[in-house]
Design a protein around this motif. Structure first.
Motif, PDB file in Angstrom:
ATOM      1  N   VAL A  96      -9.608  -5.946   0.742  1.00  0.00           N
ATOM      2  CA  VAL A  96      -8.600  -5.498  -0.230  1.00  0.00           C
ATOM      3  C   VAL A  96      -7.416  -4.843   0.488  1.00  0.00           C
ATOM      4  N   ARG A 128     -13.395  -3.066   0.263  1.00  0.00           N
ATOM      5  CA  ARG A 128     -12.271  -2.158   0.025  1.00  0.00           C
ATOM      6  C   ARG A 128     -11.482  -1.921   1.314  1.00  0.00           C
ATOM      7  N   VAL A 161      -9.416  -5.969  -9.231  1.00  0.00           N
ATOM      8  CA  VAL A 161      -8.336  -6.708  -8.568  1.00  0.00           C
ATOM      9  C   VAL A 161      -7.451  -7.330  -9.655  1.00  0.00           C
ATOM     10  N   ASN A 218      -8.022   3.027 -11.896  1.00  0.00           N
ATOM     11  CA  ASN A 218      -8.773   1.810 -11.555  1.00  0.00           C
ATOM     12  C   ASN A 218     -10.229   2.137 -11.247  1.00  0.00           C
ATOM     13  N   THR A 265      -4.339  -5.902  -5.523  1.00  0.00           N
ATOM     14  CA  THR A 265      -4.505  -4.702  -6.363  1.00  0.00           C
ATOM     15  C   THR A 265      -4.114  -4.888  -7.838  1.00  0.00           C
ATOM     16  N   SER A 287      -2.607   3.612  -3.197  1.00  0.00           N
ATOM     17  CA  SER A 287      -3.145   2.958  -4.392  1.00  0.00           C
ATOM     18  C   SER A 287      -3.483   1.467  -4.196  1.00  0.00           C
ATOM     19  N   ARG A 288      -3.146   0.919  -3.031  1.00  0.00           N
ATOM     20  CA  ARG A 288      -3.549  -0.488  -2.828  1.00  0.00           C
ATOM     21  C   ARG A 288      -5.072  -0.621  -2.840  1.00  0.00           C
ATOM     22  N   THR A 289      -5.741   0.401  -2.264  1.00  0.00           N
ATOM     23  CA  THR A 289      -7.209   0.341  -2.209  1.00  0.00           C
ATOM     24  C   THR A 289      -7.881   1.269  -3.204  1.00  0.00           C
ATOM     25  N   ASN A 311      -7.185   3.887  -6.683  1.00  0.00           N
ATOM     26  CA  ASN A 311      -6.380   4.569  -7.700  1.00  0.00           C
ATOM     27  C   ASN A 311      -7.341   5.126  -8.744  1.00  0.00           C
TER      28      ASN A 311
END
Ligand code: PLP
Length: 424
Positions: free
Chosen positions: A266, A262, A80, A61, A272, A54-56, A58
């Motif tokens: 990111v 991404r 972000v 999002n 995130t 989920s950092r990049t 989700n």
């Protein structure tokens, strides 16, 4: 699905396969189970449509990012953690130590601080150009190491409207991407891609979220900049990826910018947004056009009353007759030049203190774009670190109060502002 209001409700929505939930759920998860060893490998390499972490990526999002991208007319978007994170992420993606960025002079003070503070320290310099400068002056300021032009469609806090067409002509002649912070205008009032922008930034904490409950930022890719034609200046988009993987351009085509963002910026810096914030943001976006119509209607009524009040020396709003930005406002923000009105009080700083301390309905706080009416003395808060001379350079003085007009009944907003002005 062509209407703005229809798109703000539906664009990018996914129906959860398992539950058929109509409202986009909060996918509160760090990661996603791999189908197999090889599937995990493909997800990590960014070669699968399935998610890894989920950092990049989700789902909650993604829906919100795609919705903003749709409203702006872009090809892709990334959320972000804040507007500031959006600005930093974009600059990190384009400029290295030793590089340079051209900006307009009037910008949100947090952005100016980033350019003159952290970015400068990290080796990215910038030159601020007066908003009245013509094309030749801009072109003369471009250096071999210049990597972007940065501006705000409606600069915070003194209003005005930026000549996006002029900046786009400069950017195209110089081979640079034009980055526009469209926070104050929102895509309802101005769509910078239609005027030549390449990348749009939002603080979604403001009108997009709208309810003052959540901080966030968005980066939207117009898919317009020709990275291949300028590969010498921006090799990161066309060079082969790590371990001989295809370049961002080969993998993501028109959305090469967000693809690179991404999978390089990111993923490495990790700015995130939590999915709960994206969920609240989506609820805000669903009523954006309706709120903006009301914000503008109220702003026009409030501005008219403020202009006529003897305690007010000057009112800044680009829709007012006599504003130096009126023609630009008609061109770039035909539905209204935003809902921030900045006033200069005849009695200076002391009058600003009395006025702000007399407000009852209006909240004295730092923030804009809330459903509630807000006001602040920027000279002792947002611009508090600047000397009088530095303030004057960016059109700030100590008699100035910024008002972000909310969606309450206009009569109530006006009654509150007038009773506070009448104490002066
Ligand atoms: C025009 C503009 N851009 C960016 C920001 C920064 O956004 P955030 O507060 O979400 O970090 C702000 C904040 O006021 C702003 O007004």
């Amino acid at each position: 699905m062509t209407g703005f209001t229809t798109r703000q409700v539906h664009a990018g929505a996914i129906i959860d396969a398992e539950t058929k939930s109509r409202v986009t759920p909060i996918y509160q998860t760090s990661g996603y189970v791999f189908d197999s060893f090889d599937d995990g490998k493909a997800r990590f390499a960014g070669m699968s449509k399935q998610r890894a972490y989920s950092r990049t990526d989700n789902p909650t999002n993604t829906v919100a990012a795609q919705r903003i991208a749709n409203l702006e007319g872009g090809v892709d978007g990334i959320l972000v953690g804040s507007g500031q994170a959006a600005i930093a992420t974009v600059i990190f993606s384009l400029a290295n130590a030793g590089d340079h960025v051209l900006t307009t002079k009037l910008l949100y003070e947090g952005t100016r601080e980033m350019f003159r503070g952290s970015l400068q320290r990290q080796g990215v310099s910038s030159t601020a150009i007066d908003e009245h400068a013509q094309e030749d002056a801009w072109l003369a300021a471009v250096r071999p190491e210049t990597k972007a032009i940065y501006t705000e469609s409606i600069p915070n806090p003194v209003g005005g409207v930026t000549d996006l067409g002029l900046l786009s002509r400069v950017a195209k002649r110089a081979g640079l991407p034009l980055i526009v912070d469209n926070t104050v205008a929102t895509p309802y009032l101005c769509r910078p891609f239609e005027h030549g922008a390449d990348i749009i930034i939002h603080s979604t904490s403001k009108w997009l979220g709208g309810h003052g409950s959540v901080i966030g930022g968005a980066i939207i890719d117009g898919g317009t900049f020709d990275w291949e034609a300028h590969a010498d200046r921006f090799p990161q988009f066309t060079a082969a990826g790590a371990h001989g993987r295809p370049s961002a351009k080969e993998r993501y085509g028109a959305a090469a910018y967000t693809g690179y963002l991404r999978w390089s910026i990111v993923i490495e810096y990790g700015p995130t947004l939590p999915p709960t914030s994206a969920f609240l943001l989506l609820h805000g976006i669903e009523t954006l056009s309706l709120r903006m119509q009301r914000h503008i209607e109220n702003t026009h009524r409030v501005a008219k009353v403020l202009v006529a009040h003897p305690a007010v020396a000057r009112v800044h709003h680009a829709d007012l007759p006599g504003s130096p930005y009126r023609e630009l406002a008609k061109k770039y923000t035909p539905l209204g030049a935003g809902s921030v009105v900045t006033i200069e009080l005849a009695g200076g700083r002391d009058a600003a203190r009395t006025f702000l301390d007399s407000l009852e309905l209006t909240s004295q706080m730092t923030h804009i774009g809330d459903v509630r009416t807000l006001a602040i003395h920027t000279g002792s808060t947002i611009h508090g670190k600047l000397t009088t001379e530095e303030k004057a350079e960016v059109d700030i003085n100590d008699s100035l109060v910024r008002i972000s007009v909310g969606i309450e009944d206009a009569d109530d907003i006006i009654a509150d502002l007038v009773q506070a002005l009448d104490t002066l």
